[in-house]
Design a protein around this motif. Structure first.
Motif, PDB file in Angstrom:
ATOM      1  N   GLU A  46       0.834  -1.211   0.000  1.00  0.00           N
ATOM      2  CA  GLU A  46       0.000   0.000   0.000  1.00  0.00           C
ATOM      3  C   GLU A  46       0.865   1.255   0.000  1.00  0.00           C
ATOM      4  O   GLU A  46       1.844   1.345   0.747  1.00  0.00           O
ATOM      5  N   HIS A  47       0.473   2.204  -0.837  1.00  0.00           N
ATOM      6  CA  HIS A  47       1.215   3.462  -1.010  1.00  0.00           C
ATOM      7  C   HIS A  47       2.643   3.182  -1.479  1.00  0.00           C
ATOM      8  O   HIS A  47       3.574   3.895  -1.119  1.00  0.00           O
ATOM      9  N   ASP A  49       2.894   2.227  -4.929  1.00  0.00           N
ATOM     10  CA  ASP A  49       2.852   2.270  -6.407  1.00  0.00           C
ATOM     11  C   ASP A  49       3.384   3.580  -6.980  1.00  0.00           C
ATOM     12  O   ASP A  49       3.895   3.595  -8.091  1.00  0.00           O
ATOM     13  N   ASP A 187      -4.561   0.758  -9.253  1.00  0.00           N
ATOM     14  CA  ASP A 187      -5.988   0.465  -9.370  1.00  0.00           C
ATOM     15  C   ASP A 187      -6.377   0.162 -10.812  1.00  0.00           C
ATOM     16  O   ASP A 187      -7.040  -0.832 -11.103  1.00  0.00           O
ATOM     17  N   TYR A 237      -3.904  12.384   0.394  1.00  0.00           N
ATOM     18  CA  TYR A 237      -3.208  11.453  -0.500  1.00  0.00           C
ATOM     19  C   TYR A 237      -2.097  12.190  -1.253  1.00  0.00           C
ATOM     20  O   TYR A 237      -0.942  11.757  -1.267  1.00  0.00           O
TER      21      TYR A 237
HETATM   22  C1  GLA Z   1      -5.248   4.636  -4.115  1.00  0.00           C
HETATM   23  C2  GLA Z   1      -4.506   5.000  -5.388  1.00  0.00           C
HETATM   24  C3  GLA Z   1      -3.488   3.923  -5.762  1.00  0.00           C
HETATM   25  C4  GLA Z   1      -2.583   3.577  -4.579  1.00  0.00           C
HETATM   26  C5  GLA Z   1      -3.411   3.342  -3.311  1.00  0.00           C
HETATM   27  C6  GLA Z   1      -2.559   3.184  -2.096  1.00  0.00           C
HETATM   28  O1  GLA Z   1      -6.041   3.509  -4.318  1.00  0.00           O
HETATM   29  O2  GLA Z   1      -5.413   5.189  -6.449  1.00  0.00           O
HETATM   30  O3  GLA Z   1      -2.731   4.330  -6.868  1.00  0.00           O
HETATM   31  O4  GLA Z   1      -1.628   4.566  -4.378  1.00  0.00           O
HETATM   32  O5  GLA Z   1      -4.327   4.400  -3.071  1.00  0.00           O
HETATM   33  O6  GLA Z   1      -1.788   2.023  -2.178  1.00  0.00           O
END
Ligand code: GLA
Length: 411
Positions: A46-47, A49, A187, A237
């Motif tokens: 998570e976080h 990408d 995603d 974010y």
């Molecule tokens: C959201 C973003 C993704 C990713 C996640 C965290 O879903 O759209 O690109 O950064 O948060 O992992």
């Protein structure tokens, strides 16, 4: 507490209902085609990408449907069965721009805009009806699902020749440049490239990927929705992303000034560092907050690589332990969990038969994902549900999900 078992629907009944709605809004449904694209859940990574690290998401069997048809003119008419009160929202291929009053249609408009930027210009307007089965603001990527779905509709109706990865990139570009959320590729990639019963081990630095079959006999994936609306999530974010970029810059500057030529090195991303390499130089990051953000990005990436290895070796307990560790790092170092997600994760960890549990997606509300032995699912739902409602004051929703395929044309 609400529980839903979510399996593939795509039923004739759903399709007929959408066609009838389409005809009611757009005259008839002559020549209209029907499509579906999934939502996604991330198992770990998570976080990472947007930090050049690894992710391990999978597509779901819940997602978004579209019924679509080309028009003779250049008008766009869009209707969502999820927002009937908004009626048909009209715009045009000429002057595609973000407009607050266009609401959710900014997502498909963004895809038309981003596709055109890549040389795939739609030259006729469209009538499209959307129907989503992903709860909004749940962090299961309803927006990426609409984007990839729209990319698929355009590919099919206009005969565009881009592949799934290019479609994912168009969706990400729409999100970044049209909507203004600086998301990574996870995603859109997970949705565009989804495969039934597989998670996708993706290296976001190179886009090299591998399907990992999730053959977990007697184990279920349970998603728990906090039902907490994300609110400031998008600005937070972007803020996390900026903090990581700044930390990387500080590491780079220090590395490039290394006195020994052998001590100098390029650092393409936080994902390129091992934990030890990071620890050896972490104190050049001046702010303790930024240091913690970067530490999460580095450790989470390595954790994801280790988790996939454990899964391949059949060590599910280790995979679950790493999921729990991921949550703790997101809670303490990245600070994107919050009381609702922490309550869910902590409650799930206490249930015998739960293999691992963590927040999934961007955080700040949204959902947690749990791996649980089949026989523990009822206990998980009861115990976590009761504790959540008692401590938070409103119920969580549980979805027992299946891993589905990427976008398809259904009719
Ligand atoms: C959201 C973003 C993704 C990713 C996640 C965290 O879903 O759209 O690109 O950064 O948060 O992992």
């Amino acid at each position: 507490m609400a529980t839903e078992t979510v399996t593939v629907d795509h039923s004739t009944e759903t399709i007929e209902k959408m066609r009838r709605e389409f005809a009611a809004r757009f005259g008839d449904c002559e020549g209209a085609r029907v499509y579906f694209a999934p939502g996604r859940v991330n198992l770990i990574g998570e976080h990472t990408d947007y930090n050049g690290g690894h992710v391990f998401p999978c597509a779901l069997t819940i997602g978004t449907y579209a019924v679509a048809r080309l028009r003779e003119d250049r008008n766009l008419r869009m209707y969502s069965m999820n927002f009937p009160e908004n009626g048909v929202i009209e715009s045009s291929l000429d002057g595609l721009a973000y407009r607050a009053e266009d609401g959710w249609t900014n997502y498909p408009k963004g895809v038309l805009w981003a596709a055109r930027e890549q040389g795939y210009a739609a030259d006729r307007g469209l009538d499209i009806l959307y129907y989503g089965t992903i709860p909004n603001s749940s962090g299961l990527s309803s927006s990426a699902s609409i984007e990839v779905l729209t990319g698929e509709v355009l590919r099919d109706l206009f005969g565009f020749d881009y592949d799934g990865i290019a479609n994912a990139k168009i969706g990400q570009r729409a999100e970044n440049a049209f909507i203004g959320v600086n998301c990574g590729i996870m995603d859109q990639f997970a949705i565009a490239m989804g495969r039934r019963d597989c998670a996708i081990f993706l290296d976001t630095a190179t886009l090299a990927y591998e399907y990992a079959p999730i053959r977990m006999d007697g184990v279920r994936i349970v998603i728990v929705n906090t039902n907490h609306k994300r609110g400031l999530g998008e600005s937070k974010y972007n803020e996390r992303r900026a903090e990581c970029e700044e930390a990387l810059e500080e590491l780079r500057t220090a590395a490039s000034q290394g006195s020994e030529p052998s001590g100098r090195r390029e650092i393409p991303s936080l994902g390129a560092l091992t934990e030890a390499e990071f620890e050896a130089m972490a104190d050049v990051i001046k702010s303790p907050v930024r240091r913690r953000r970067a530490r999460h990005a580095v450790y989470e990436n390595r954790r994801t690589m280790r988790a996939v290895k454990a899964l391949k070796e059949g060590d599910l307990a280790e995979f679950g332990r790493l999921m729990n560790e991921s949550h703790i790092s997101l809670r303490d170092d990245y600070e994107v969990t919050g009381r609702e997600l922490d309550t869910l994760a902590e409650a799930a960890w206490a249930v015998p038969g739960v293999i691992g549990a963590r927040m999934t997606g961007a955080g700040f509300g949204g959902c947690a994902v749990c791996l649980a032995r089949e026989e523990a699912v009822a206990d998980l739902i009861r115990e976590v549900g009761e504790r959540y409602e008692r401590e938070i004051g409103y119920p969580a929703t549980f979805y027992v999900v299946e891993i589905g395929d990427g976008p398809v044309r259904l009719a």
